[in-house]
Design an enzyme around this catalytic site. Structure first.
Site, PDB file in Angstrom:
ATOM      1  N   SER A 249      15.151 -11.856  -3.988  1.00 24.94           N
ATOM      2  CA  SER A 249      16.692 -11.531  -4.151  1.00 24.94           C
ATOM      3  C   SER A 249      17.382 -12.942  -4.226  1.00 24.94           C
ATOM      4  O   SER A 249      16.553 -13.786  -4.077  1.00 24.94           O
ATOM      5  CB  SER A 249      17.422 -10.801  -3.011  1.00 24.94           C
ATOM      6  OG  SER A 249      17.290 -11.584  -1.702  1.00 24.94           O
ATOM      7  N   LYS A 250      18.497 -13.042  -4.313  1.00 23.96           N
ATOM      8  CA  LYS A 250      19.351 -14.125  -4.551  1.00 23.96           C
ATOM      9  C   LYS A 250      19.293 -15.121  -3.391  1.00 23.96           C
ATOM     10  O   LYS A 250      19.447 -16.318  -3.257  1.00 23.96           O
ATOM     11  CB  LYS A 250      21.046 -13.846  -4.473  1.00 23.96           C
ATOM     12  CG  LYS A 250      21.330 -13.445  -5.890  1.00 23.96           C
ATOM     13  CD  LYS A 250      23.048 -13.523  -5.959  1.00 23.96           C
ATOM     14  CE  LYS A 250      23.596 -13.137  -7.453  1.00 23.96           C
ATOM     15  NZ  LYS A 250      24.573 -12.121  -7.321  1.00 23.96           N
TER      16      LYS A 250
END
Ligand code: GLU
Length: 472
Positions: A249-250
């Site tokens: 994820s980010k």
């Protein structure tokens, strides 16, 4: 996809345009693309844009840009689901006529109550089949003023199985599958239904997609069969994990493919790196696009999750940079130098690339390195100046400048020899000349090999700067 490969392989990448093209999507696309290319088949791009609230034109563009950057041009498409609404309605009408789908007038509250009742009895929550036509069954009277949904008449018993190209045989009990809503009260078709119609119409033979779709697959297979179609072969790819073992994820850094372009990764390196996330060919880590196509075999897709490793990506990128043609690198680095405020025209960029490329991990690092030649020298730090630009070292520099002015040719070997001569003449060691020379000509204490740097700066610039340092 080992045993029987159809005469024409047709794969598709079917992203929902709700954001940028992320790494997982790019990898799915890459495998579908490589598989089609390996078999001389057709790679279709389909934009699944029916979620009007979440789909945006910017996201569509981001997907197209990402695919183009990675060199995965589709042979057919992009097709847009929103432009195929008439076709979906036609198929829904056909299913209603054939009795493989039916109108259901239960309200959302009623359906929720059915689910609740099933839950209370310890059964799986589901629609209870009130409106499902059966031989001899009388349906309730149609409520006035209520628009029906259309439900798929899913098989009640038996199983739905497929031999997953990645995971092996998978079986679902049909009793687990609800009568899926395929059209909403306003007539708009639902996600799983559109996918089926498209895969059929586009004659897709192989579907490679994320394993978050496994639960959709038995539903899609049943609808496909109800339409008289032959299901494609499905392969569900395990997800990509971050370096910490959590879903990527980010948090783990950039997840948008185009962000890697911005950061100075080469598309070739990205393709190479992405291909190794869940696929292998022996111990090969570095391979060309052509080799990937030649070697791509779904038997070598991994059953377990792949792990994102930024260090390895940098290593792969460094390899591609090192093996790139200097002029090609120069043209890729040029706009990045401009972005940093430098003037790429000010220097012989290909030669600068030749000097820097062995030690750079990204194009951005190359651009930063090239600023040495594409911008005025930076101001020498006062402390460094006090330490290294002493009267003693300035007189060495003056002597160096005098000899440099007289050098018959201005090139690296000539400058290397001059540096050695200067050291000998003054009886000093390299740092005593190297550091003041670097500070005077570049403003920096550290640079690549100073003889090569001076050669690239050019005689005029070097002499000018050596002159200026005497006057500071
Ligand atoms: N549109 C789906 C997604 O973006 C993929 C559907 C499919 O590959 O069947 O996750």
């Amino acid at each position: 996809m080992s045993t029987s490969i159809p005469s024409v392989v047709r794969t598709r990448f079917a992203p929902s345009p709700t954001g940028y093209l992320h790494l997982g999507g790019a990898r799915t696309a890459l495998f579908s693309w490589a598989f089609a290319r390996h078999h001389g088949g057709v790679f279709v791009l389909r934009i699944e844009d029916t979620d009007l609230e979440r789909s945006t034109p910017e996201a569509v563009q981001a997907i197209l840009d990402g695919m183009q950057w990675l060199g995965m041009e589709p042979d057919e498409g992009p097709f847009y689901q929103m432009q195929r609404m008439d076709r979906y309605r036609e198929v829904i009408d056909q299913m209603l006529r054939e009795g493989t789908a039916y109108h259901c007038y239960s309200s959302p509250e009623e359906v929720e109550a059915m689910r609740e009742a099933a839950r209370a009895q310890g059964r799986k929550p589901r629609y209870d089949g009130t409106w499902r036509p059966e031989p001899g069954k009388t349906l309730p009277p149609v409520p006035a003023d209520r628009k029906p949904v259309v439900r798929f008449r899913s098989p009640l018993d038996g199983v739905t199985s497929w031999d997953d190209v990645v995971k092996g045989p998978i079986t679902f009990d049909n009793s687990e599958l609800d009568d899926l809503v395929i059209a909403r009260p306003d007539g708009t078709p639902t996600y799983n239904f559109c996918v089926v119609v498209d895969d059929l119409d586009m004659k897709i033979t192989h579907v490679l997609r994320g394993d978050d779709h496994i639960n959709n697959t038995p539903r899609q297979i049943n609808i496909l069969r109800a339409l008289g179609g032959e299901p494609p072969r499905y392969g569900h790819l395990p997800m990509i994990l971050g370096p910490d073992g959590e879903k990527l994820s980010k948090r783990h850094g950039a997840v948008s493919v185009m962000e890697y372009d911005k950061q100075g990764y080469l598309p070739e390196a990205m393709v190479n790196y992405l291909a190794r996330l869940g696929w292998s060919h022996g111990d090969d880590e570095l391979f060309s696009r052509e080799q990937l196509i030649e070697w791509f075999d779904t038997r070598n897709l991994s059953k377990s999750a792949a792990q994102w490793d930024p260090k390895k990506l940098n290593w792969v990128n460094a390899y591609y940079i090192k093996h790139s043609d200097d002029a090609d690198l120069a043209s890729r680095v040029e706009p990045r130098i401009r972005e940093l405020g430098g003037d790429p025209q000010a220097a012989d960029l290909p030669s600068i690339m030749a000097l820097l490329k062995d030690r750079a991990e990204t194009l951005n690092q190359l651009a930063e390195g090239a600023m040495l030649f594409c911008a005025p020298p930076i101001e020498v730090d006062a402390e460094l100046a006090a330490q290294h630009l002493t009267p003693e070292s300035l007189s060495v520099l003056a002597d160096f400048a005098e000899h440099a002015r007289a050098l018959p040719t201005w090139d690296t070997p000539g400058l290397a020899a001059l540096i050695q001569d200067t050291l000998a003449r003054h009886g000093i060691k390299m740092p005593k000349l190297g550091i003041p020379l670097r500070l005077a000509t570049t403003g920096r204490k550290q640079t690549p090999a100073i003889d090569a740097v001076l050669a690239l700066l050019g005689r005029e610039t070097v002499l000018e700067r050596l002159d200026a340092v005497q006057k500071r």
